[in-house]
Design a protein around this motif. Structure first.
Motif, PDB file in Angstrom:
ATOM      1  N   LYS A   1      34.680  10.033 107.828  1.00  0.00           N
ATOM      2  CA  LYS A   1      33.595   9.349 107.427  1.00  0.00           C
ATOM      3  C   LYS A   1      33.531   8.027 108.642  1.00  0.00           C
ATOM      4  CE  LYS A   1      30.853   6.585 104.313  1.00  0.00           C
ATOM      5  NZ  LYS A   1      30.689   5.866 103.044  1.00  0.00           N
ATOM      6  N   GLU A   2      32.404   8.045 109.325  1.00  0.00           N
ATOM      7  CA  GLU A   2      32.558   6.837 110.359  1.00  0.00           C
ATOM      8  C   GLU A   2      32.356   5.795 109.690  1.00  0.00           C
ATOM      9  OE1 GLU A   2      30.261   7.081 114.188  1.00  0.00           O
ATOM     10  OE2 GLU A   2      28.772   5.875 113.013  1.00  0.00           O
ATOM     11  N   SER A   3      33.481   4.622 110.172  1.00  0.00           N
ATOM     12  CA  SER A   3      33.340   3.318 109.643  1.00  0.00           C
ATOM     13  C   SER A   3      33.085   2.338 110.820  1.00  0.00           C
ATOM     14  CB  SER A   3      34.746   3.007 109.000  1.00  0.00           C
ATOM     15  OG  SER A   3      35.102   3.997 108.161  1.00  0.00           O
ATOM     16  N   GLU A   4      32.602   1.123 110.061  1.00  0.00           N
ATOM     17  CA  GLU A   4      32.271   0.163 111.170  1.00  0.00           C
ATOM     18  C   GLU A   4      33.501  -0.953 111.078  1.00  0.00           C
ATOM     19  OE1 GLU A   4      28.408  -1.650 111.076  1.00  0.00           O
ATOM     20  OE2 GLU A   4      27.540   0.083 112.144  1.00  0.00           O
ATOM     21  N   VAL A   5      33.867  -1.230 112.267  1.00  0.00           N
ATOM     22  CA  VAL A   5      35.088  -2.402 112.125  1.00  0.00           C
ATOM     23  C   VAL A   5      34.570  -3.397 113.053  1.00  0.00           C
ATOM     24  CG1 VAL A   5      37.153  -3.073 112.528  1.00  0.00           C
ATOM     25  CG2 VAL A   5      36.788  -0.606 112.064  1.00  0.00           C
ATOM     26  N   LEU A   6      34.270  -4.670 112.340  1.00  0.00           N
ATOM     27  CA  LEU A   6      33.922  -5.958 113.368  1.00  0.00           C
ATOM     28  C   LEU A   6      35.315  -6.767 113.573  1.00  0.00           C
ATOM     29  CD1 LEU A   6      31.809  -8.004 114.422  1.00  0.00           C
ATOM     30  CD2 LEU A   6      31.908  -9.146 111.852  1.00  0.00           C
TER      31      LEU A   6
END
Length: 475
Positions: free
Chosen positions: A347-352
């Motif tokens: 699943k695509e994840s967002e990392v800041l």
């Protein structure tokens, strides 16, 4: 001694605030929570779990050969002395025995699904669940997850009483909580306390941010519910810190959302798949925060992105500071593994991330958790670093490949000076200073001389195969 105690008590009485209005004193007891309704609401859904398993202890080896006969031909030993060298080192199969253990659990569905700890049912041959009405059922193990210490059982029953599932994210430090379980086999014992801390990481439990409480938990409480004042289960009582074998004021519970994530996977597939990002992280200390020009320490500092990992493929680099993973703020490095672990794979994840003062959002797809191995070190002729006051040698190609780093210099000897005061030791491999690559020994002093005196800069170090950053303050 008695006189001293007497004086203390008298002084204590004198010290009471006699000016306090009677109304205030009368109100104080009413602020203490009444747990009776919580117990009545939940105790029927708490179960006692007893397990049995077969243990066989090996007996000592039979037919030990005396030292004076060792080295003689086997046939000679067997015929004349009755010794069989083949059996000498083999332990005999000892008698079997049935070992029993007791724990707790709680019912999460009317059709018989029950949550408990993995260690309560580990290696059990039979699992018996006893309800509050004393009915007993043989339970089926649906699955368990040693990493989070969660197990899911099923009994063949209907219309069972169930607990209400809450959310530990809403739990505040200082809040009252309640535990129901079977300490030392004493069924349906109720204890209470407060939340002492949240997000505790214990050794070998990086995927569980434990809830720490001072609720009295003892052997037999394991697997039982931790309940808030709204009557909701917010955790599973799992561990205690003890030097005596009993309660010492430090109890730890698995957050219920971690457990329910495991339950969902166990019900669907019978096993748990955990997300893998592929970074080695470390805490951002005050010194490191200053060296990165941050206002305050926060986030997880990426010491290394493993080759071929989702992190490396997405462009995450050593020296990046992860501030947020999907919707989860990463305040400290230990916040990252649980956030990654409960995220579905593929699943695509967002990392800041924070990279050299700039916030960047990186998108990546997690892979299934995979074990990574790293190697150790060796190298070639040494030269001195004037600024660090150490002897350095260039790392050879084979070692670079083993450590999965593109370049580096190894500390062969540490003398009194900047390196020793900064915590550098023999065997450390220096990779970069202030993000300047160290491809040669000359690069070390060149990079350090470019830094103003009194300024802290991040130094990337490989120690025992693990990548870390050290804040180096130039003098």
């Amino acid at each position: 001694m008695k006189q001293a105690i007497k004086q203390f008590l008298v002084l204590g009485c004198v010290a009471l605030p006699l000016w306090l209005p009677v109304k205030t004193l009368a109100q104080a007891p009413s602020s203490f929570p009444d747990f009776t309704q919580l117990v009545e609401q939940n105790h029927q859904a708490v179960v006692n779990i007893s397990t049995t398993r077969t243990e066989r202890r090996n007996a000592p080896p039979q037919g030990q050969i005396p030292p004076q006969f060792r080295g003689m031909p086997e046939e000679f030993l067997r015929h004349f002395f009755g010794f069989d060298p083949r059996q000498e080192s083999q332990p005999r199969r000892g008698p079997e025995r049935r070992a029993q253990s007791v724990g707790s659990g709680f019912i999460i569905s009317e059709d018989g699904y029950i949550l408990t700890n993995h260690h309560v049912i580990d290696d059990a041959d039979t699992i018996i669940v006893r309800l509050s009405n004393r009915k007993e059922y043989q339970a089926e193990l649906i699955g368990s997850d040693p990493r989070t210490d969660v197990a899911l059982l099923k009994v063949d029953a209907e219309a069972l009483p169930i607990v209400q599932i809450g959310n530990s994210d809403n739990l505040r430090v200082g809040a009252w909580v309640l535990a129901i379980g079977a300490p030392f086999g004493l069924d349906y014992t109720v204890t209470k306390g407060i939340v002492s801390a949240k997000g505790r990481n214990l050794p070998d439990d990086s995927y569980v941010p434990f809830i720490q409480t001072d609720v009295a938990i003892n052997p037999g409480n394991s697997g039982g519910p931790l309940i808030n004042l709204d009557g909701e289960v917010v955790g599973i009582n799992a561990q205690i810190f003890t030097r005596s074998g009993g309660f010492m004021g430090l109890s730890f519970a698995i957050p219920i959302e971690i457990a329910m994530n495991v339950v969902e996977q166990l019900r669907e597939t019978g096993q748990v798949a955990r997300g893998y990002l592929g970074v080695q992280v470390q805490e951002v200390t005050s010194d490191l925060a200053r060296s990165f020009n941050m206002d305050s320490p926060r986030g997880a500092l990426v010491a290394q992105a493993f080759p071929g990992s989702p992190a490396e493929r997405a462009g995450i680099q050593s020296g990046d500071i992860i501030l947020k993973f999907n919707d989860k703020l990463i305040e400290k490095s230990t916040d990252l593994p649980p956030a990654v672990g409960i995220t579905p794979i593929n699943k695509e994840s967002e990392v800041l991330i924070l990279r050299q003062g700039e916030e960047i959002i990186i998108r990546t797809q997690l892979a299934p958790l995979d074990e990574m191995a790293s190697g150790s070190s060796r190298a070639a002729p040494a030269m001195s670093s004037e600024v660090l006051n150490v002897m350095l040698r260039l790392v050879d190609e084979e070692q670079l490949k083993t450590l999965n780093i593109p370049f580096g210099v190894e500390i062969e000897q540490v003398r009194e000076g900047l390196a020793s005061r900064s915590g550098l030791i023999q065997g450390d491999i220096l990779v970069s200073i202030n993000f300047q690559p160290l491809r040669s020994i000359e690069d070390v002093d060149k990079a350090l001389k470019a830094v103003p005196a009194g300024q802290s800069v991040p130094l990337r170090v490989i120690r025992n195969g693990r990548s870390n950053f050290i804040a180096l303050t130039l003098e």
